[in-house]
Design a protein around this motif. Structure first.
Motif, PDB file in Angstrom:
ATOM      1  N   SER A  90       8.529 -30.594  29.941  1.00  0.00           N
ATOM      2  CA  SER A  90       7.353 -31.347  30.796  1.00  0.00           C
ATOM      3  C   SER A  90       6.015 -31.610  29.874  1.00  0.00           C
ATOM      4  O   SER A  90       5.608 -32.457  29.900  1.00  0.00           O
ATOM      5  N   ASN A  91       5.883 -30.728  29.148  1.00  0.00           N
ATOM      6  CA  ASN A  91       4.579 -30.416  28.214  1.00  0.00           C
ATOM      7  C   ASN A  91       4.616 -31.703  27.323  1.00  0.00           C
ATOM      8  O   ASN A  91       3.623 -32.453  26.929  1.00  0.00           O
ATOM      9  N   LEU A  92       5.917 -31.748  26.468  1.00  0.00           N
ATOM     10  CA  LEU A  92       6.370 -32.654  25.644  1.00  0.00           C
ATOM     11  C   LEU A  92       6.107 -34.229  25.983  1.00  0.00           C
ATOM     12  O   LEU A  92       5.546 -34.886  25.622  1.00  0.00           O
ATOM     13  N   SER A  93       6.458 -34.085  27.473  1.00  0.00           N
ATOM     14  CA  SER A  93       6.845 -35.653  27.908  1.00  0.00           C
ATOM     15  C   SER A  93       5.344 -35.975  28.373  1.00  0.00           C
ATOM     16  O   SER A  93       4.846 -37.203  27.816  1.00  0.00           O
ATOM     17  N   CYS A 114       2.192 -41.420  18.304  1.00  0.00           N
ATOM     18  CA  CYS A 114       2.694 -40.976  17.128  1.00  0.00           C
ATOM     19  C   CYS A 114       3.613 -39.760  17.057  1.00  0.00           C
ATOM     20  O   CYS A 114       4.687 -39.924  16.332  1.00  0.00           O
ATOM     21  N   LEU A 115       3.425 -39.012  18.292  1.00  0.00           N
ATOM     22  CA  LEU A 115       4.475 -37.807  18.124  1.00  0.00           C
ATOM     23  C   LEU A 115       5.833 -38.533  18.670  1.00  0.00           C
ATOM     24  O   LEU A 115       6.843 -38.317  18.304  1.00  0.00           O
ATOM     25  N   ARG A 116       6.062 -39.474  19.480  1.00  0.00           N
ATOM     26  CA  ARG A 116       6.900 -40.229  20.106  1.00  0.00           C
ATOM     27  C   ARG A 116       7.853 -40.892  18.892  1.00  0.00           C
ATOM     28  O   ARG A 116       9.035 -40.917  18.796  1.00  0.00           O
ATOM     29  N   GLU A 125      11.947 -40.870  14.646  1.00  0.00           N
ATOM     30  CA  GLU A 125      12.444 -40.763  13.333  1.00  0.00           C
ATOM     31  C   GLU A 125      13.241 -39.684  12.944  1.00  0.00           C
ATOM     32  O   GLU A 125      14.024 -39.698  11.984  1.00  0.00           O
ATOM     33  N   ALA A 126      12.993 -38.722  13.429  1.00  0.00           N
ATOM     34  CA  ALA A 126      13.676 -37.382  13.126  1.00  0.00           C
ATOM     35  C   ALA A 126      14.934 -37.286  13.995  1.00  0.00           C
ATOM     36  O   ALA A 126      15.970 -36.330  13.611  1.00  0.00           O
ATOM     37  N   GLY A 127      15.078 -38.277  14.695  1.00  0.00           N
ATOM     38  CA  GLY A 127      16.501 -38.211  15.315  1.00  0.00           C
ATOM     39  C   GLY A 127      16.713 -37.054  16.555  1.00  0.00           C
ATOM     40  O   GLY A 127      17.707 -36.708  16.955  1.00  0.00           O
ATOM     41  N   LEU A 128      15.512 -36.712  17.203  1.00  0.00           N
ATOM     42  CA  LEU A 128      15.546 -35.792  17.975  1.00  0.00           C
ATOM     43  C   LEU A 128      15.365 -36.340  19.386  1.00  0.00           C
ATOM     44  O   LEU A 128      14.474 -37.068  19.705  1.00  0.00           O
TER      45      LEU A 128
END
Length: 335
Positions: free
Chosen positions: A33-36, A9-11, A16-19
Motif C-alpha cells: 500500500s505504501n509503494l502504491s 520514476c519509481l513506477r 524496467e526491472a520486470g517486477l
C-alpha cells in the motif's frame, strides 16, 4: 521536457526491472500500500535510507534520489545540474547552487498560484528535504545563507499545508522555518512566520492566539512595510470577531498608510521575494476580509474590487478562492 516525479520514476524503474508492486514490496521489504501511494505521488518518501534501498533493489543507484529533489517543479532557466550536484554532495553547496534553489522557490510559488497547493505539495517535499539536509550539513561562512533559504522553503511548505487545511503539519513547518529564520537573523522571515501562525489560529477560530501571535509579528521593526500592513489587518480580523469596531477601524487606517509604503518598496525591489503577490488588489482583499464582520457592505465593495484586480496567473490560486468565500459570506450578511 518535463522531469519525472518521484512516483513516475519509481513506477518506470519497477517496470524496467520486470517486477510487480507486490514483488518489489516483498524485496525491500515494505507494505504494498505504501509503494502504491509513492508511485501515485500521493505520499512522499522521507526516509533517505529507504530510497537508497529501493535504488539498490531496482539496480538504479541515484535515480530516485535525483527524482526526489529535482522534480517537475523545475521550470525554464533553472540550473538543474547544480541542484542535482547538491543532492549527491550536499557539503559542496555554493552560492551559485543557492541562487538556483532560490530561483526554483520563486518559480514554485508562481506554479502553486496556477495549479493549487495539492499539486505542488508532494513534488516540493523533495526540495524541502534537500534544504533540510543542506541546513544540517552546512558550516562556515555560507551557513547563514543556507539556513535562511531553508527557512524560506519551510515557510512555503507550511503555507501549502495551511491551504490544504492540515493545520498541525503547517504549524510544524512554520516552527522549523522560525528556528532557521532566528538563527539566520532574518527578521522579515521571522515576522512572516509568526504572522502565518496567527493566520492558522484565525482559520481555526482561535481569537486570542490570532491577536497574540500577530502582535508578536508586529513587534519586529525595520522590516518590509507590506508585512507590517498585513499584520495590522490580520490583528483587525481578530478584533472584528470580538466586535471591537473602533480598534478594527484604527488598525485598518494604520494598514492603509503602510500598504502605500509597501507598494513603493515593491516597485524599488526592496521587498522580500515572498511578498510578490501583495499588490493593490491584495490590499483591497485583506481590507475587506478584516472589516467583514463589522462592515459587511463595505467589505463586499473591497472584496469585489480586489478580485477584479488580480492578475490572470493568480485568479485560480487557493488563496484567491478563500477571498471568494469571504465575498459570498459578506454578501449573505447584507442580504
Amino acid at each position: 521536457m518535463t522531469a519525472e516525479t518521484f512516483g513516475q520514476c519509481l513506477r518506470r524503474l519497477r517496470g524496467e526491472a520486470g517486477l510487480s508492486q507486490a514483488q518489489l514490496a516483498r524485496m525491500v521489504p515494505i507494505h504494498q500500500s505504501n509503494l502504491s501511494r509513492w508511485e501515485g505521488d500521493r505520499q512522499a518518501v522521507e526516509d533517505r535510507v529507504l530510497v537508497e534501498r529501493l535504488e539498490t533493489v531496482l539496480g538504479a543507484p541515484g535515480a530516485l534520489t535525483r527524482a526526489q529533489a529535482p522534480s517537475l517543479l523545475h521550470g525554464d532557466g533553472i540550473d538543474s545540474q547544480r541542484i542535482d550536484h547538491a543532492v549527491r554532495r550536499p557539503r559542496t553547496v555554493d552560492d551559485r547552487t543557492l541562487d538556483a534553489l532560490a530561483k526554483l522557490l520563486a518559480s514554485t510559488r508562481h506554479l502553486e498560484d496556477c495549479v493549487g497547493a495539492a499539486a505542488v505539495l508532494l513534488p516540493e517535499r523533495g526540495h524541502v528535504n534537500l534544504l533540510t539536509e543542506l541546513a544540517s550539513e552546512s558550516r562556515g561562512p555560507i551557513r547563514t545563507r543556507v539556513i535562511d533559504l531553508a527557512g524560506q522553503w519551510a515557510q512555503h511548505h507550511g503555507w501549502l499545508y495551511t491551504a490544504l487545511e492540515r493545520y498541525d503539519e503547517a504549524d510544524q513547518w512554520f516552527s522549523r522555518s522560525l528556528e532557521w529564520a532566528l538563527e539566520a537573523g532574518d527578521d522579515d522571515l521571522a515576522a512572516t512566520v509568526w504572522s502565518f501562525k496567527g493566520h492558522v489560529a484565525w482559520l481555526k477560530g482561535q481569537v486570542g492566539p490570532t491577536i497574540g501571535l500577530t502582535h508578536t509579528a508586529r513587534r519586529y521593526t525595520g522590516i518590509h512595510a507590506g508585512q507590517t500592513a498585513y499584520d495590522a489587518l490580520q490583528e483587525a480580523r481578530g478584533h472584528a470577531l470580538l466586535g471591537d469596531v473602533s480598534e478594527v477601524e484604527r488598525l485598518v487606517d494604520e494598514a492603509h498608510a503602510l500598504s502605500q509604503l509597501a507598494t513603493r518598496q515593491m516597485a524599488d525591489g526592496s521587498a522580500p521575494p515572498w511578498h510578490y503577490y501583495r499588490e493593490d488588489g491584495f490590499w483591497n482583499l485583506e481590507g475587506g476580509r478584516a472589516i467583514a464582520p463589522v462592515r459587511p457592505r463595505q467589505a463586499v465593495e473591497l472584496l469585489e474590487a480586489g478580485l477584479a484586480e488580480l492578475p490572470p496567473d493568480q485568479l485560480h490560486a487557493d488563496w484567491a478562492d478563500a477571498y471568494r468565500r469571504d465575498l459570498e459570506a459578506a454578501q449573505r450578511a447584507t442580504a
